[in-house]
Write an enzyme that holds these catalytic residues in place. Sequence first.
Site, PDB file in Angstrom:
ATOM      1  N   ASN A  69      40.805  34.360  47.425  1.00 47.51           N
ATOM      2  CA  ASN A  69      39.516  34.096  47.759  1.00 47.51           C
ATOM      3  C   ASN A  69      38.609  34.193  46.624  1.00 47.51           C
ATOM      4  O   ASN A  69      39.038  34.930  45.612  1.00 47.51           O
ATOM      5  CB  ASN A  69      39.049  34.846  49.014  1.00 47.51           C
ATOM      6  N   LEU A  73      30.312  35.593  45.277  1.00 47.15           N
ATOM      7  CA  LEU A  73      29.259  36.628  45.648  1.00 47.15           C
ATOM      8  C   LEU A  73      27.997  35.900  46.474  1.00 47.15           C
ATOM      9  O   LEU A  73      26.901  36.258  45.932  1.00 47.15           O
ATOM     10  CB  LEU A  73      28.746  37.046  44.142  1.00 47.15           C
ATOM     11  N   ASN A 125      30.323  47.560  42.799  1.00 44.13           N
ATOM     12  CA  ASN A 125      31.238  46.518  42.488  1.00 44.13           C
ATOM     13  C   ASN A 125      31.326  46.118  41.055  1.00 44.13           C
ATOM     14  O   ASN A 125      30.792  45.572  40.466  1.00 44.13           O
ATOM     15  CB  ASN A 125      30.860  45.358  43.298  1.00 44.13           C
ATOM     16  N   CYS A 128      35.086  42.802  40.877  1.00 40.80           N
ATOM     17  CA  CYS A 128      35.187  41.165  41.416  1.00 40.80           C
ATOM     18  C   CYS A 128      35.674  40.420  40.238  1.00 40.80           C
ATOM     19  O   CYS A 128      35.518  40.226  39.063  1.00 40.80           O
ATOM     20  CB  CYS A 128      33.874  40.337  41.693  1.00 40.80           C
ATOM     21  N   LYS A 163      34.394  50.876  42.685  1.00 45.71           N
ATOM     22  CA  LYS A 163      35.414  49.995  43.324  1.00 45.71           C
ATOM     23  C   LYS A 163      35.896  49.542  41.725  1.00 45.71           C
ATOM     24  O   LYS A 163      35.381  48.788  41.162  1.00 45.71           O
ATOM     25  CB  LYS A 163      34.839  49.018  44.285  1.00 45.71           C
ATOM     26  N   GLY A 215      45.920  41.377  50.341  1.00 47.69           N
ATOM     27  CA  GLY A 215      46.955  41.416  51.439  1.00 47.69           C
ATOM     28  C   GLY A 215      48.079  42.265  51.368  1.00 47.69           C
ATOM     29  O   GLY A 215      48.329  42.741  50.040  1.00 47.69           O
ATOM     30  N   GLY A 241      44.292  47.805  49.751  1.00 45.89           N
ATOM     31  CA  GLY A 241      45.179  46.817  49.124  1.00 45.89           C
ATOM     32  C   GLY A 241      46.343  46.710  50.072  1.00 45.89           C
ATOM     33  O   GLY A 241      47.207  47.437  49.985  1.00 45.89           O
ATOM     34  N   GLY A 242      46.350  45.614  50.953  1.00 42.89           N
ATOM     35  CA  GLY A 242      47.340  45.259  51.764  1.00 42.89           C
ATOM     36  C   GLY A 242      47.573  46.191  52.881  1.00 42.89           C
ATOM     37  O   GLY A 242      48.541  46.133  53.599  1.00 42.89           O
ATOM     38  N   GLY A 263      40.983  44.988  54.568  1.00 49.86           N
ATOM     39  CA  GLY A 263      40.352  43.827  54.774  1.00 49.86           C
ATOM     40  C   GLY A 263      41.262  42.640  55.306  1.00 49.86           C
ATOM     41  O   GLY A 263      40.970  42.010  56.357  1.00 49.86           O
TER      42      GLY A 263
HETATM   43  C1  DHB Z   1      33.854  38.376  45.782  1.00 46.20           C
HETATM   44  C2  DHB Z   1      35.219  38.769  45.587  1.00 46.20           C
HETATM   45  C3  DHB Z   1      35.482  40.028  45.107  1.00 46.20           C
HETATM   46  O1  DHB Z   1      36.925  40.247  44.994  1.00 46.20           O
HETATM   47  C4  DHB Z   1      34.624  40.855  45.020  1.00 46.20           C
HETATM   48  O2  DHB Z   1      34.816  42.122  44.717  1.00 46.20           O
HETATM   49  C5  DHB Z   1      33.302  40.477  45.089  1.00 46.20           C
HETATM   50  C6  DHB Z   1      32.906  39.343  45.635  1.00 46.20           C
HETATM   51  C7  DHB Z   1      33.481  36.892  46.068  1.00 46.20           C
HETATM   52  O3  DHB Z   1      34.080  35.786  45.680  1.00 46.20           O
HETATM   53  O4  DHB Z   1      32.238  36.891  46.669  1.00 46.20           O
END
Ligand code: DHB
Length: 304
Positions: A69, A73, A125, A128, A163, A215, A241-242, A263
């Site tokens: 994904n 943000l 965060n 990301c 994180k 995943g 994580g997964g 998640g």
């Molecule tokens: C998004 C993806 C991430 O892994 C993260 O930690 C924060 C935001 C995102 O694409 O919005």
Amino acid sequence: MADLTVEIAGLRLQNPFILASGIWGETGATLARALRAGAGAVVTKSIGTEPRQGYANPTIVEVPGGFINAMGLPNPGIDAYKEELETALGPGKPVIGSIFGADAREFSALARRMEGFGVAALELNLSCPHAKGYGAQLGQDPDITRKVTSVVKAAVRIPVFVKLTPNVASISAIGKAAEQGGADALCAVNTLRGMAIDLDLCRPVLGHGMGGYSGPGIKPVGVACVYELFKAVRIPLIGIGGISTGEDAAEYLLAGAAALQVGSIVYKKRDRTFRDLCRELDRFLASHRYRSVRSLTGKAHGGS
Ligand code: DHB
């Protein structure tokens, strides 16, 4: 039933399963729904200073072992988030506020606002994997990680979780920097940098191109990171994580996690996620004669 309760940096959770940031928790209503469906706690979508639209579609693709994904943000901005949090706080369980900023000052301003809205803890965060100027671009640098953490710690009284990204040469170096900055716990791990290519269109599938892989496919990476961090730091770890089953959770606990975030599995199981995980973990504890979740943490390290 075995004792599933855990405590992380003073936060008491009915069970170790926390809804990870960005999945199903986009609004106050969905956060509250996850709590009512049995989550021990929830983490909000990462919130920044200003509203953001996010990237162009597609923002998620299913791949073997999970998803990639890149949402970009998207969030309504901190001012508009108060209302969502009021709804999320309804069930009376811990809500952890995830924030992202471009520097320590922005992080600390967001942290104060979030604290004022009533969250039980913050998740920074710093991980990301694809947002320019945010996330892992800060969290891959130990000095920036230490600085952001210490500035946020000085600004708030609630616990601060950091994180971490697995996309580094040494996650323990980054974890130690966060610990030196005063972090109360570490969350490991965020997504792995990943990409899928559309063979017919001859271009990356996702609108943004690069994304984050989550995943079951990343579970061994997450377990290795938690195992390594457990040896490197003294603060508690939240394994991510997964995790899809109670046995996956047990693996992270044995590696050193004190609590867990989920998640990708929530995408598939929604309301069933947390009760199934609790039942499966309880069954694992009973069959291996463990009395509590807490007694599992770090057991894979033996005496070493
Ligand atoms: C998004 C993806 C991430 O892994 C993260 O930690 C924060 C935001 C995102 O694409 O919005």
